[in-house]
Every structure is written in C-alpha cells, then in structure tokens.
Design a protein around this motif. Structure first.
Motif, short mmCIF file in Angstrom:
data_model
loop_
_atom_site.label_atom_id
_atom_site.label_comp_id
_atom_site.label_asym_id
_atom_site.label_seq_id
_atom_site.Cartn_x
_atom_site.Cartn_y
_atom_site.Cartn_z
N HIS A 68 49.57 35.41 36.85
CA HIS A 68 50.29 36.67 37.05
C HIS A 68 49.43 37.82 36.55
O HIS A 68 48.37 37.61 35.92
N ASP A 69 49.88 39.06 36.83
CA ASP A 69 49.18 40.24 36.31
C ASP A 69 49.06 40.15 34.79
O ASP A 69 50.02 39.78 34.10
N ASN A 121 38.14 38.81 36.16
CA ASN A 121 38.76 39.72 37.12
C ASN A 121 38.36 39.29 38.52
O ASN A 121 37.21 39.49 38.95
N GLY A 160 44.46 42.45 46.81
CA GLY A 160 44.64 42.06 45.42
C GLY A 160 44.82 43.26 44.53
O GLY A 160 44.36 44.37 44.82
N GLY A 161 45.52 43.05 43.42
CA GLY A 161 45.70 44.12 42.45
C GLY A 161 46.73 45.14 42.89
O GLY A 161 47.41 45.01 43.91
N TYR A 162 46.84 46.19 42.14
CA TYR A 162 47.81 47.25 42.36
C TYR A 162 47.26 48.29 43.32
O TYR A 162 46.13 48.76 43.16
N PRO A 173 44.29 41.74 37.84
CA PRO A 173 45.01 40.95 38.86
C PRO A 173 44.72 39.46 38.71
O PRO A 173 43.62 39.08 38.29
N ALA A 224 42.62 37.45 44.25
CA ALA A 224 42.08 38.44 45.19
C ALA A 224 41.57 37.74 46.43
O ALA A 224 41.30 36.52 46.42
#
Length: 458
Positions: A213-214, A226, A310-312, A322, A325
């Motif tokens: 999870h984040d 990352n 991926g990511g915000y 994240p 990805a």
C-alpha cells in the motif's frame, strides 16, 4: 464498356452528382460509434457491420457478414464472373475512442462544414472506404469488366486479433487477384504518395511492486524502494529520451538502410518539416532536418513510452511512496525486422539488468515491405496522376496495418495502397476530418484503377 463515362470530366460529373448520396452514406457510418477497443460498444460495432452490408444492397451490390472469433468481416461485391479478374479493396470500419476534450462537437455527430466532413472515423477509415465504394459504382456504370470486391474489417484499431483466423476460415470466399488498401496518408495535399512499406508494432508493459500500500514518505522515505523511480531508470537504460536512440544490444541489427532510389522518391514527395509540425500540431522536434525526419518516421525503428501508471495524480502532492508502478511501451519495426527477435532482446535486457521488473508482452504487428514495380504498381501511380493531375511518389508509412501481411500470406496475392487521407485530417486525433477534394478525386482514381486492371490477364 463505355470509355466515355470514364474520362476525367465524366467522373468529375459523376462525383458531383453523387455528392449527396456520398455524404448521406458517410453520415450513417460515422454516427455509429464502432469503437473496437471498448467492450461496451460491441453492439454498435455489430450495428456498423449491418449498416455497411445495407450500403451494398442499396446500391445494387451484394454483401454478407463473415463471422470470426471476434467481430465479423463485411464482404461486399459487384460481380462474380469467374472469367473476369477480381480486385478486392480493404478498409476498416472500426474507430478509435473519442474521449479527447478538444472535440468542437460530438465526435459521433457527422458535421459538414463546406467541403470538410468532421467526425470520428471520417478519414480513418470510413471516408476512404465510401470513396472507393463510389469509385466502384462509377466503374460499374461504365461497364468495366471486373469483379470488384470489398473486405471491411472491424478490429483494425486493436491490432486485428481475429483477422488471421477469420481469413483462414473464409479464404475460399475471399479469393482475389490483387488487393488495394485505402487506409494510408499522403505527405501533403496535392502530391499523391503511396507506401512502399509499413512499420510493424510490438507492445509491452513493465511492472514493479515493492509494497502492499501507499507508504508515508517521511516514515519510510530513503529506505523503501520507489517503483516509479525504478521504472523510470529502466526506461532510461533502454532508450535515450532526448534522441530516441535505443540502447538495447542488437536492436538495430536487422535494420536495412533506405536505398538511394528510395531517398530520391521521398525527397520528391513534397515533405516539409514546417507542414509536418503544423499538420500534427507539434511544438518540439528531435530534429528539423527534413531528410532525418523522413528517415526517422519511415525508415527507422522506434521505442516509445505511452504511459506511466502509479502513485498519486490528483491536485497538489501526496507525500507517499507508491507501492507499485507500470510503464506502457511499444516499438515500431521497419521491414526486415522480426518482432519475436526484437521483443526477445528487450526482455533479455530487462531480465538481466532489472530482475525484479515484470515484463508483459502485448500484441504485435509484422512490418511490411511493399511492391513498387510491376503492372499493379504502375496502375496505382497512373490512377493518382489521372485523378489528381500530379505524379505519385513511393514513400513509406510510419504506422502499421496488421491485416496487410496477413492478406498476402493467406490469400496469396499482392497488396497495394491507394490511400486518400492527409496529415491535416487528424488520424486518431480530436476533430478528425475528411474533405470533398480528396473524396471526389478518390472516386475518379479508383474508377480509373478499376478500368486499368480490368485489362490484366486473369
């Protein structure tokens, strides 16, 4: 045969008299959202097939839907005399999605603006298909002794996954002496060009997961991996983002440089970097040298990044690492390259240097080396010059049409190109359009082509 109905003047009058019918038929097809990539549009794709079949029946032809493991083919024809030669025209009736915010009107509402026709599919590929159809009507009106057949596909925009199986299933019905594809783009208006080759396509995805999870970047940042940053590193190891040069060993081994004759043909095609940038609304280029641009688009393979997932991605910044990805990529392949060898090299490179990254192979389309000599090639050149009063150049097409090589392999006949679209028509772009100048000239070109090839020995 009545040659007086096949003069340039007679065909111009035929086009003018047929304009209303042409626009009505194109409107019907454009307003059906036959998006093959969208499962929710499956009923519309079938509805488009039925509408295309009705088009033939309304104008005195015959047509049938040939089923495949996916979407059907539309097979339409004028004439089945076994003593006459047969020519088949290939187009596709499926279209790209049209969710871009830049559309000035509903993309599936057919808009007539003077001599311009707008709407998704208007130039790719419903407009050229209907143009070729009306060229066949002109030839039939003049009594040209030729069986004119049409094969319209409904999966071209998703890589033709059912095409090979469907062609094998129905090849007895689809036997023909030669095939003409009308799904290519000229270099510029007023200068006809036709491909002497198509680039192939091979897609792949890279994924990496390093957490569940984040993660709070203040708590784990600097220690936790990352996946977004790591996949960016993978891409940078495979290609130079500034120049486009691919760094994977062996990637260029099978590339054959364009010949001096090919380069001369390309130079005569009317290519302009300024026009290229304007037509495609490009604000930055890797090179401004016209010869280098043509070589890169037609004669060199590529590796491209299409999307990073991926990511915000909302407003502002979410300071989280994240958990996973993905990078979506593909390569365009030039004739003589092998898609299986190419993807094997890329996979081996990723596996060796980045063993945690998962490599996912996607669909592929083989490159195609076209035909530039012989009677059918000369007939194409003659048709363009007859209709548009300008000589035709053999260039190459930077895009891919998966069905082309498949048709040659299974049906055992050569494929040629009589495309009518222009760069400014906006293939795959918002506000896609087609125009009457290309349509009316295209009708004459196809009618003249049919007249010419009707004299070839069966």
């Amino acid at each position: 045969m009545n040659p007086s109905l096949l003069t340039r003047e007679a065909l111009a009058q035929f086009a003018a008299d047929s304009r209303g019918a042409f626009e009505a038929e194109l409107k019907t097809l454009v307003e059906i959202p036959s998006i093959s990539a969208d499962p929710a549009a499956l009923a519309d794709v079938r509805r488009c097939a039925e509408a295309a079949r009705s088009l033939f029946e309304r104008h005195g032809g015959k047509a049938e839907l040939l089923e495949t493991s996916g979407n059907p083919f539309i097979h339409g024809w004028f004439g089945e005399d076994p003593s006459l030669p047969t020519i088949t025209v290939y187009n596709h009736m499926d279209v790209q999605p049209a969710n871009e915010p830049e559309w000035k009107a509903d993309p599936f509402t057919f808009v007539v603006d003077g001599d311009t026709y707008r709407g998704r599919g208007s130039t790719d590929d419903k407009g050229p298909a209907v143009t070729a159809f009306f060229g066949a009507l002109a030839a039939r009106r003049a009594g040209v002794p030729l069986n004119i057949h049409f094969l319209w596909e409904l999966e071209e925009e998703i890589g033709s996954p059912s095409f090979e199986g469907g062609l094998n299933r129905h090849k007895a019905r689809l036997k023909t002496d030669a095939i003409v594809v009308s799904d290519t783009v000229w270099i510029t208006r007023g200068k006809p060009s036709t491909p002497a080759g198509l680039r192939g396509l091979k897609g792949f995805r890279l994924t990496l997961e390093t957490a569940d999870h984040d993660l709070h970047s203040g708590v784990v940042g600097g220690a936790a991996r990352n996946p977004l940053a790591e996949l960016i590193k993978v891409v940078a190891a495979m290609m130079d983002g500034e120049t486009g040069k691919v760094k994977v060993p062996g990637f260029y081994d099978e590339v054959v440089k364009p010949s001096k004759q090919e380069l001369e043909e390309w130079a005569a095609a009317g290519f302009s970097v300024d026009t290229f940038k304007k037509d495609h609304m490009i604000t930055g280029m890797r090179t401004e040298d016209p010869v280098k641009v043509m070589k890169r688009v037609w004669g060199r393979p590529t590796m491209e990044v299409h999307g990073v997932v991926g990511g915000y991605t909302g407003p502002g910044i979410k300071s989280a690492v994240p958990p996973r990805a993905e990078v979506k990529m593909s390569c365009r392949l030039v004739p003589d390259m092998d898609e299986h060898k190419t993807i094997a090299r890329i996979r081996a490179f990723v596996n060796e240097h980045f063993p945690d990254v998962q490599f996912h192979e996607e669909h592929g389309l083989a490159p195609f080396k076209g035909h530039v000599t012989g009677p059918y090639a000369e007939a194409i050149k003659d048709a363009y010059e007859f209709a548009f009063r300008a000589p035709c150049s053999f260039t190459r097409e930077g895009g891919s049409i998966g069905a082309v090589k498949t048709m040659e392999d299974i049906l055992g006949c050569e494929v040629y190109f009589l495309g009518l679209s222009l760069p400014s028509h906006g293939y795959h772009a918002p506000n896609e359009n087609y125009d009457w100048e290309q349509a009316s000239g295209g009708m004459a070109a196809f009618a003249h082509y049919f007249q010419t090839v009707s004299g070839f020995k069966k």
